[in-house]
Design a protein around this motif. Structure first.
Motif, PDB file in Angstrom:
ATOM      1  N   ALA A  59       1.190  -1.592  -0.226  1.00 37.80           N
ATOM      2  CA  ALA A  59       0.043   0.406  -0.135  1.00 37.80           C
ATOM      3  C   ALA A  59       0.839   1.198  -0.173  1.00 37.80           C
ATOM      4  O   ALA A  59       0.459   2.465  -0.538  1.00 37.80           O
ATOM      5  CB  ALA A  59      -1.307   0.087   1.385  1.00 37.80           C
ATOM      6  N   MET A  60       1.609   1.020   0.606  1.00 38.24           N
ATOM      7  CA  MET A  60       2.612   2.254   1.107  1.00 38.24           C
ATOM      8  C   MET A  60       3.743   3.025  -0.502  1.00 38.24           C
ATOM      9  O   MET A  60       4.098   3.903  -0.808  1.00 38.24           O
ATOM     10  CB  MET A  60       3.977   2.588   2.235  1.00 38.24           C
ATOM     11  N   GLY A  61       4.087   1.607  -0.785  1.00 38.51           N
ATOM     12  CA  GLY A  61       4.483   2.075  -2.318  1.00 38.51           C
ATOM     13  C   GLY A  61       3.639   2.360  -3.302  1.00 38.51           C
ATOM     14  O   GLY A  61       4.286   3.193  -3.764  1.00 38.51           O
ATOM     15  N   GLU A  62       2.416   1.704  -3.411  1.00 40.57           N
ATOM     16  CA  GLU A  62       1.463   2.491  -4.363  1.00 40.57           C
ATOM     17  C   GLU A  62       1.379   4.381  -3.867  1.00 40.57           C
ATOM     18  O   GLU A  62       1.420   4.485  -5.406  1.00 40.57           O
ATOM     19  CB  GLU A  62       0.343   1.489  -4.210  1.00 40.57           C
ATOM     20  N   SER A  88      -7.119  11.364  -3.613  1.00 42.61           N
ATOM     21  CA  SER A  88      -7.781  11.709  -2.704  1.00 42.61           C
ATOM     22  C   SER A  88      -8.085  10.094  -2.135  1.00 42.61           C
ATOM     23  O   SER A  88      -8.058   9.350  -0.961  1.00 42.61           O
ATOM     24  CB  SER A  88      -8.669  12.950  -2.476  1.00 42.61           C
ATOM     25  N   GLU A  89      -8.567   9.395  -3.169  1.00 43.63           N
ATOM     26  CA  GLU A  89      -9.195   8.593  -3.322  1.00 43.63           C
ATOM     27  C   GLU A  89      -8.503   7.594  -3.300  1.00 43.63           C
ATOM     28  O   GLU A  89      -8.583   6.004  -2.883  1.00 43.63           O
ATOM     29  CB  GLU A  89     -10.043   8.769  -4.381  1.00 43.63           C
ATOM     30  N   GLN A  90      -7.548   7.164  -3.732  1.00 42.50           N
ATOM     31  CA  GLN A  90      -6.358   6.855  -3.250  1.00 42.50           C
ATOM     32  C   GLN A  90      -6.029   6.550  -2.021  1.00 42.50           C
ATOM     33  O   GLN A  90      -5.543   5.276  -1.167  1.00 42.50           O
ATOM     34  CB  GLN A  90      -5.107   6.684  -4.612  1.00 42.50           C
ATOM     35  N   VAL A  91      -5.711   7.812  -1.440  1.00 42.16           N
ATOM     36  CA  VAL A  91      -5.273   7.024  -0.320  1.00 42.16           C
ATOM     37  C   VAL A  91      -6.329   6.550   0.527  1.00 42.16           C
ATOM     38  O   VAL A  91      -5.736   5.902   1.393  1.00 42.16           O
ATOM     39  CB  VAL A  91      -4.889   8.849   0.372  1.00 42.16           C
ATOM     40  N   ASN A  92      -7.386   7.168   0.247  1.00 47.86           N
ATOM     41  CA  ASN A  92      -9.024   6.559   1.207  1.00 47.86           C
ATOM     42  C   ASN A  92      -8.378   4.529   0.967  1.00 47.86           C
ATOM     43  O   ASN A  92      -8.930   4.066   1.705  1.00 47.86           O
ATOM     44  CB  ASN A  92     -10.184   7.453   0.781  1.00 47.86           C
ATOM     45  N   MET A  98      -4.818  -1.057   4.416  1.00 50.01           N
ATOM     46  CA  MET A  98      -3.692  -1.336   5.232  1.00 50.01           C
ATOM     47  C   MET A  98      -4.357  -1.837   6.650  1.00 50.01           C
ATOM     48  O   MET A  98      -4.056  -2.654   7.196  1.00 50.01           O
ATOM     49  CB  MET A  98      -2.676  -0.260   5.947  1.00 50.01           C
ATOM     50  N   VAL A  99      -5.565  -0.713   7.105  1.00 49.35           N
ATOM     51  CA  VAL A  99      -6.021  -1.827   8.284  1.00 49.35           C
ATOM     52  C   VAL A  99      -6.786  -2.794   8.008  1.00 49.35           C
ATOM     53  O   VAL A  99      -6.618  -3.506   9.006  1.00 49.35           O
ATOM     54  CB  VAL A  99      -7.759  -0.310   8.474  1.00 49.35           C
ATOM     55  N   GLU A 100      -7.846  -3.120   6.786  1.00 52.24           N
ATOM     56  CA  GLU A 100      -8.597  -3.828   7.000  1.00 52.24           C
ATOM     57  C   GLU A 100      -7.370  -5.405   6.759  1.00 52.24           C
ATOM     58  O   GLU A 100      -7.637  -6.354   7.580  1.00 52.24           O
ATOM     59  CB  GLU A 100      -8.329  -4.292   5.067  1.00 52.24           C
ATOM     60  N   ASN A 101      -6.124  -5.106   6.761  1.00 54.67           N
ATOM     61  CA  ASN A 101      -4.989  -5.963   6.571  1.00 54.67           C
ATOM     62  C   ASN A 101      -3.820  -6.304   7.748  1.00 54.67           C
ATOM     63  O   ASN A 101      -2.637  -6.937   7.725  1.00 54.67           O
ATOM     64  CB  ASN A 101      -4.075  -6.516   5.099  1.00 54.67           C
ATOM     65  N   ASP A 155      11.562  -0.667   5.225  1.00 50.93           N
ATOM     66  CA  ASP A 155      10.601  -1.382   3.927  1.00 50.93           C
ATOM     67  C   ASP A 155      12.347  -1.072   3.016  1.00 50.93           C
ATOM     68  O   ASP A 155      12.155  -0.470   2.788  1.00 50.93           O
ATOM     69  CB  ASP A 155       9.388   0.075   3.596  1.00 50.93           C
ATOM     70  N   PRO A 156      12.592  -2.105   2.676  1.00 48.02           N
ATOM     71  CA  PRO A 156      13.744  -2.121   2.037  1.00 48.02           C
ATOM     72  C   PRO A 156      13.397  -1.723   0.399  1.00 48.02           C
ATOM     73  O   PRO A 156      14.223  -1.208  -0.089  1.00 48.02           O
ATOM     74  CB  PRO A 156      14.087  -3.787   2.406  1.00 48.02           C
ATOM     75  N   GLY A 157      12.668  -2.406   0.337  1.00 48.50           N
ATOM     76  CA  GLY A 157      11.866  -1.542  -1.144  1.00 48.50           C
ATOM     77  C   GLY A 157      11.287   0.117  -1.228  1.00 48.50           C
ATOM     78  O   GLY A 157      11.105   0.278  -1.959  1.00 48.50           O
ATOM     79  N   PHE A 158      11.438   0.277  -0.384  1.00 50.50           N
ATOM     80  CA  PHE A 158      10.400   1.998  -0.320  1.00 50.50           C
ATOM     81  C   PHE A 158      12.232   2.678  -0.809  1.00 50.50           C
ATOM     82  O   PHE A 158      12.940   3.146  -0.968  1.00 50.50           O
ATOM     83  CB  PHE A 158      10.579   2.156   1.495  1.00 50.50           C
ATOM     84  N   LYS A 159      11.013   3.479  -1.694  1.00 51.91           N
ATOM     85  CA  LYS A 159      11.723   4.343  -2.384  1.00 51.91           C
ATOM     86  C   LYS A 159      11.817   6.122  -1.871  1.00 51.91           C
ATOM     87  O   LYS A 159      10.058   6.129  -2.074  1.00 51.91           O
ATOM     88  CB  LYS A 159      11.687   4.422  -4.000  1.00 51.91           C
ATOM     89  N   PRO A 160      12.156   6.597  -1.210  1.00 49.24           N
ATOM     90  CA  PRO A 160      11.601   8.337  -0.251  1.00 49.24           C
ATOM     91  C   PRO A 160      11.321   9.058  -1.779  1.00 49.24           C
ATOM     92  O   PRO A 160      12.043   8.811  -3.212  1.00 49.24           O
ATOM     93  CB  PRO A 160      12.219   8.443  -0.026  1.00 49.24           C
ATOM     94  N   ILE A 161      10.839   9.519  -1.803  1.00 51.81           N
ATOM     95  CA  ILE A 161       9.769  11.041  -2.776  1.00 51.81           C
ATOM     96  C   ILE A 161      11.356  11.677  -2.730  1.00 51.81           C
ATOM     97  O   ILE A 161      11.146  12.711  -1.784  1.00 51.81           O
ATOM     98  CB  ILE A 161       8.406  11.123  -3.086  1.00 51.81           C
TER      99      ILE A 161
END
Length: 163
Positions: A59-62, A88-92, A98-101, A155-161
């Motif tokens: 989720a955070m990667g997306e 905004s819709e994508q964030v929600n 995230m919360v469901e899982n 998160d080893p795969g996370f790419k900072p913006i």
């Protein structure tokens, strides 16, 4: 855990952090997920980043990729209102996922909820639901939350913006 509306998700995140803006009824609803460890300030886990799980990383990667794609238009102040609404819709949607899982230990979950609250706050502004804030200010809040995720979660795969 499943949620029937975005409003319940917002209730969960805000209530679990005891922000007090949603009222006591919302806080009671959120008690089911916050594991009793609500935090108001991000902190490391004894000097280390918090553990993550696959759904959180996904989720955070997306979200990071989506914001990265929109960032040039946000910086140039050319992103249309519809673009902010879509973001905004994508964030929600990603927060709901995230919360469901959720499978994090309670302490890491509490830290994640600080980030989720900031993301939802930004989403509300981007959707035009906060008259005192611009949609662009909401995107800045989202960017800050995503930056905090990279700072506080392993998160080893996370790419900072880059911004």
């Amino acid at each position: 855990m499943s949620f029937t509306s975005r409003g319940l998700l917002l209730t969960l995140a805000l209530g679990s952090l005891s922000l007090g803006i949603a009222g006591s009824a919302l806080a009671a609803t959120a008690q089911d997920h916050d594991h009793g460890h609500a935090q108001h300030e991000l902190q490391l886990n004894a000097g280390q980043k918090w553990a993550t799980d696959a759904p959180l990383r996904k989720a955070m990667g997306e979200l990071s990729d989506t914001l990265r794609d929109a960032l040039p238009a946000i910086h140039e102040n050319t992103l249309a209102d519809a673009g902010y609404v879509k973001l905004s819709e994508q964030v929600n949607a990603q927060v709901a996922y995230m919360v469901e899982n959720c499978a994090l230990p309670p302490e890491a979950d509490a830290q994640l909820h600080v980030i989720i609250a900031a993301m939802l706050d930004g989403a509300e502004s981007m959707a035009g639901k906060v008259p005192s804030e611009t949609r662009r200010a909401g995107a800045v809040k989202l960017l800050g939350a995503i930056d905090n995720y990279g700072t506080y979660f392993a998160d080893p795969g996370f790419k900072p913006i880059k911004h």
